[in-house]
Motif scaffolding. Structure first.
Motif, PDB file in Angstrom:
ATOM      1  N   PRO A  15       0.838  -1.202   0.000  1.00 16.29           N
ATOM      2  CA  PRO A  15       0.000   0.000   0.000  1.00 16.29           C
ATOM      3  C   PRO A  15       0.876   1.256   0.000  1.00 16.29           C
ATOM      4  N   MET A  16       0.443   2.276  -0.741  1.00 16.78           N
ATOM      5  CA  MET A  16       1.237   3.508  -0.841  1.00 16.78           C
ATOM      6  C   MET A  16       0.337   4.719  -1.028  1.00 16.78           C
ATOM      7  N   TYR A  17       0.902   5.919  -0.801  1.00 15.17           N
ATOM      8  CA  TYR A  17       0.158   7.137  -1.126  1.00 15.17           C
ATOM      9  C   TYR A  17       0.702   7.747  -2.419  1.00 15.17           C
ATOM     10  N   GLY A  18       0.029   8.774  -2.901  1.00  9.77           N
ATOM     11  CA  GLY A  18       0.298   9.310  -4.243  1.00  9.77           C
ATOM     12  C   GLY A  18       1.747   9.667  -4.539  1.00  9.77           C
ATOM     13  N   TYR A  19       2.378  10.439  -3.661  1.00 11.26           N
ATOM     14  CA  TYR A  19       3.757  10.864  -3.910  1.00 11.26           C
ATOM     15  C   TYR A  19       4.705   9.665  -3.964  1.00 11.26           C
ATOM     16  N   GLN A  20       4.413   8.700  -3.072  1.00  7.56           N
ATOM     17  CA  GLN A  20       5.237   7.484  -3.058  1.00  7.56           C
ATOM     18  C   GLN A  20       5.140   6.759  -4.381  1.00  7.56           C
ATOM     19  N   LEU A  21       3.913   6.663  -4.897  1.00 12.52           N
ATOM     20  CA  LEU A  21       3.690   5.969  -6.167  1.00 12.52           C
ATOM     21  C   LEU A  21       4.473   6.630  -7.292  1.00 12.52           C
ATOM     22  N   ARG A  22       4.416   7.955  -7.292  1.00 10.70           N
ATOM     23  CA  ARG A  22       5.135   8.659  -8.352  1.00 10.70           C
ATOM     24  C   ARG A  22       6.638   8.397  -8.251  1.00 10.70           C
ATOM     25  N   ALA A  23       7.166   8.446  -7.013  1.00  9.30           N
ATOM     26  CA  ALA A  23       8.602   8.220  -6.811  1.00  9.30           C
ATOM     27  C   ALA A  23       8.997   6.804  -7.243  1.00  9.30           C
ATOM     28  N   GLU A  24       8.158   5.836  -6.870  1.00  8.68           N
ATOM     29  CA  GLU A  24       8.464   4.442  -7.240  1.00  8.68           C
ATOM     30  C   GLU A  24       8.425   4.266  -8.754  1.00  8.68           C
ATOM     31  N   PHE A  25       7.461   4.894  -9.393  1.00 11.26           N
ATOM     32  CA  PHE A  25       7.337   4.818 -10.855  1.00 11.26           C
ATOM     33  C   PHE A  25       8.599   5.389 -11.519  1.00 11.26           C
ATOM     34  N   GLU A  26       9.032   6.541 -11.017  1.00  8.33           N
ATOM     35  CA  GLU A  26      10.182   7.212 -11.648  1.00  8.33           C
ATOM     36  C   GLU A  26      11.498   6.511 -11.340  1.00  8.33           C
ATOM     37  N   GLN A  27      11.536   5.793 -10.224  1.00  3.66           N
ATOM     38  CA  GLN A  27      12.761   5.056  -9.926  1.00  3.66           C
ATOM     39  C   GLN A  27      12.973   3.946 -10.959  1.00  3.66           C
ATOM     40  N   ARG A  28      11.882   3.425 -11.474  1.00  2.00           N
ATOM     41  CA  ARG A  28      11.982   2.335 -12.448  1.00  2.00           C
ATOM     42  C   ARG A  28      12.136   2.827 -13.883  1.00  2.00           C
ATOM     43  N   THR A  29      11.568   3.968 -14.187  1.00  2.00           N
ATOM     44  CA  THR A  29      11.526   4.388 -15.591  1.00  2.00           C
ATOM     45  C   THR A  29      12.280   5.683 -15.865  1.00  2.00           C
ATOM     46  N   GLY A  30      12.963   6.220 -14.838  1.00  2.00           N
ATOM     47  CA  GLY A  30      13.635   7.504 -15.023  1.00  2.00           C
ATOM     48  C   GLY A  30      12.568   8.579 -15.166  1.00  2.00           C
ATOM     49  N   THR A  31      12.939   9.682 -15.772  1.00  2.00           N
ATOM     50  CA  THR A  31      11.920  10.708 -15.998  1.00  2.00           C
ATOM     51  C   THR A  31      11.557  10.725 -17.472  1.00  2.00           C
ATOM     52  N   THR A  32      11.645   9.533 -18.079  1.00  2.00           N
ATOM     53  CA  THR A  32      11.351   9.414 -19.498  1.00  2.00           C
ATOM     54  C   THR A  32       9.903   9.799 -19.797  1.00  2.00           C
ATOM     55  N   TRP A  33       9.023   9.314 -18.946  1.00  2.00           N
ATOM     56  CA  TRP A  33       7.601   9.629 -19.104  1.00  2.00           C
ATOM     57  C   TRP A  33       7.119  10.203 -17.787  1.00  2.00           C
ATOM     58  N   PRO A  34       7.374  11.502 -17.547  1.00  2.00           N
ATOM     59  CA  PRO A  34       7.088  12.068 -16.228  1.00  2.00           C
ATOM     60  C   PRO A  34       5.587  11.993 -15.890  1.00  2.00           C
ATOM     61  N   LEU A  35       5.321  11.709 -14.640  1.00  2.00           N
ATOM     62  CA  LEU A  35       3.953  11.677 -14.134  1.00  2.00           C
ATOM     63  C   LEU A  35       3.802  12.877 -13.218  1.00  2.00           C
ATOM     64  N   ASN A  36       2.729  13.669 -13.384  1.00  2.00           N
ATOM     65  CA  ASN A  36       2.535  14.697 -12.360  1.00  2.00           C
ATOM     66  C   ASN A  36       1.627  14.140 -11.285  1.00  2.00           C
ATOM     67  N   VAL A  37       1.765  14.692 -10.110  1.00  2.00           N
ATOM     68  CA  VAL A  37       1.105  14.071  -8.971  1.00  2.00           C
ATOM     69  C   VAL A  37      -0.419  14.176  -9.084  1.00  2.00           C
ATOM     70  N   GLY A  38      -0.874  15.234  -9.786  1.00  2.00           N
ATOM     71  CA  GLY A  38      -2.315  15.380 -10.018  1.00  2.00           C
ATOM     72  C   GLY A  38      -2.855  14.201 -10.814  1.00  2.00           C
ATOM     73  N   GLN A  39      -2.073  13.811 -11.817  1.00  2.00           N
ATOM     74  CA  GLN A  39      -2.434  12.671 -12.656  1.00  2.00           C
ATOM     75  C   GLN A  39      -2.518  11.396 -11.806  1.00  2.00           C
ATOM     76  N   VAL A  40      -1.580  11.280 -10.864  1.00  5.37           N
ATOM     77  CA  VAL A  40      -1.556  10.104  -9.987  1.00  5.37           C
ATOM     78  C   VAL A  40      -2.841  10.063  -9.149  1.00  5.37           C
ATOM     79  N   TYR A  41      -3.229  11.219  -8.570  1.00  6.37           N
ATOM     80  CA  TYR A  41      -4.415  11.221  -7.697  1.00  6.37           C
ATOM     81  C   TYR A  41      -5.698  11.019  -8.490  1.00  6.37           C
ATOM     82  N   THR A  42      -5.770  11.598  -9.695  1.00  2.00           N
ATOM     83  CA  THR A  42      -6.952  11.379 -10.542  1.00  2.00           C
ATOM     84  C   THR A  42      -7.096   9.888 -10.838  1.00  2.00           C
ATOM     85  N   THR A  43      -5.954   9.257 -11.160  1.00  5.59           N
ATOM     86  CA  THR A  43      -5.995   7.830 -11.483  1.00  5.59           C
ATOM     87  C   THR A  43      -6.411   7.011 -10.267  1.00  5.59           C
ATOM     88  N   LEU A  44      -5.882   7.372  -9.089  1.00  7.14           N
ATOM     89  CA  LEU A  44      -6.243   6.639  -7.865  1.00  7.14           C
ATOM     90  C   LEU A  44      -7.745   6.738  -7.596  1.00  7.14           C
TER      91      LEU A  44
END
Lengths: 200, 239
Positions: A15-44
């Motif tokens: 289980p994670m919160y929005g900022y954590q999810l974004r950080a985990e996503f970017e750790q795996r993919t770099g900032t190749t496809w940046p996610l903004n945190v608003g996008q993360v919360y809308t998706t959640l």
């Protein structure tokens, strides 16, 4: 890109919160496809609406923690076992540009090709530089290195395609200039090629 | 940065009269210390001709080829051969090792020909083989080694004796992707350590290991990409 599935797959870990999810996503993919945190919360919010995740609790700092549901697990499993659809290739600006360059009068197609080849080569050099530094075998580092490989292969394919376009255009130009003679080579290119081989 | 290799207005014509072929047309090209330069182009574009001229294996019809401040055209055959043994290293697609000699003997050969005592030359060879990661294979014969290992021997041979110019002609052509990448990593490391490298390849993925990429077409340089980053993307911050 399926942000929904990527976030669900991360939630399957823990289980994670929005900022954590974004950080985990970017750790795996770099900032190749940046996610903004608003996008993360809308998706959640959407995941919760569809019963794939649950807003579970708030931690001490007031972050809302999301947890995956059983339906969410099934959704992730399906995502991993289903190939990404290739039926509708994304619109490719370069292919369209070249298709038009070849047909619109007065465009120097050779220059269009060479400029693109240089630009793509430049990007390929950047990816390779990053790849040289990404040598670790930890899962997250490996994930990032594989993302880089994907970019490397795509750029390489584009350059190969540009080379191919160039040689086809040359051949077509020769055939148009001499429609009756053998359409194989110019007087200079064949001996030059043979000559280069003989130096090997 | 000083140029280890400098070609100025180099033209190479093969044959005469109507059958003459211009393999290179007034090409100027430099490779500096610490720099790896890739040369890309289709068959017949002149990239191998450029390499043979840079290595003193052939003479230009016109123009100057200067290696470490010495104009190769001004040298006699013996001096040129000596220059090839002491300043210039080659790596070929087909490895070109001598089958009857061990890895260490292959690497030591040019040094011995140059008058270095056999014992010293072999010790040097072992040290360089160690550096390229195959110190334990020094006494093996090429036929008992994989393609990747043979190419490592070839790289050791190219750099032994502190040669400052490394010329590589499709060095990864006969290797699988990962082994090829290890060879490029080695080449890159030698350049980072101060050598100048020229890598001829038709594979963009390999050329991308270079600091600069020069494009040849019909014997002419048509374009060049520089080394500066465009910040297309950055590494993950969280590590």
């Amino acid at each position: 890109m399926s942000v929904k599935h990527a976030l669900l797959a991360l939630l399957e870990q823990e289980p994670m919160y929005g900022y954590q999810l974004r950080a985990e996503f970017e750790q795996r993919t770099g900032t190749t496809w940046p996610l903004n945190v608003g996008q993360v919360y809308t998706t959640l919010t959407r995941l919760e609406r569809d019963g794939l995740a649950l807003a579970e609790s708030e931690d001490a700092e007031g972050h809302v923690i999301y947890r995956i549901t059983d339906a969410g697990r099934v959704e992730v499993a399906t995502w991993f076992t289903t190939p990404v659809a290739r039926t509708q290739p994304p619109r490719d600006e370069l292919a369209i540009k070249l298709a038009l360059a070849v047909t619109v009068p007065g465009v120097d197609v050779g220059t269009v090709i060479q400029q693109q080849r240089s630009a793509t080569m430049h990007a390929l050099q950047d990816y390779t530089r990053l790849k040289r530094r990404a040598t670790g075998s930890e899962p997250a580092e490996l994930a990032w290195s594989l993302v880089l490989d994907s970019l490397v292969f795509a750029a390489e394919a584009e350059i190969r395609w540009l080379d191919h376009c160039e040689s086809r255009l040359r051949r077509a130009a020769i055939e148009r200039a001499a429609p009756t003679s053998a359409p194989t080579s110019t007087p200079t290119s064949a001996p030059a090629a043979a000559n280069e081989r003989s130096h090997r | 940065m000083s140029a280890v290799l400098e070609l100025t207005d180099v033209t190479r014509v093969h044959g005469e009269g109507p059958a003459a072929v211009q393999a290179l047309r007034a090409v100027s090209f430099r490779a500096h210390a610490g720099e790896l330069v890739a040369v890309m182009g289709p068959s017949g574009s002149g990239k191998s001709t450029l390499l043979t001229l840079a290595g003193g294996l052939d003479r230009p019809t016109d123009g100057r080829v200067v290696v470490e401040g010495v104009e190769l055209g001004a040298l006699g055959n013996d001096e040129r051969a000596r220059m090839r043994r002491t300043s210039i290293g080659y790596v070929f697609q087909g490895f070109n090792l001598i089958p009857a000699l061990t890895a260490a003997e292959n690497v030591a050969l040019s040094r011995e020909l140059d008058g270095v005592a056999a014992r010293t030359a072999r010790a040097e060879a072992r040290r360089v083989l160690e550096e390229v990661g195959i110190g334990d294979l020094a006494d093996r014969f090429p036929d008992d080694m994989s393609g990747g290992q043979q190419q490592r021997v070839a790289i050791a041979r190219a750099v032994v004796g502190e040669r400052r110019l490394i010329l590589a002609d499709e060095p990864t052509g006969a290797l699988d992707t990962e082994t090829g990448e290890e060879i490029l990593r080695l080449l890159r490391a030698r350049c980072d350590a101060g050598a100048a490298g020229v890598l001829v390849t038709h594979e963009a993925r390999h050329a991308a290991w270079a600091d600069r990429v020069v494009f040849l077409r019909d014997g002419r340089v048509v374009d060049e990409t520089g080394a500066e980053s465009v910040d297309l993307l950055t590494e993950p911050a969280a590590r």
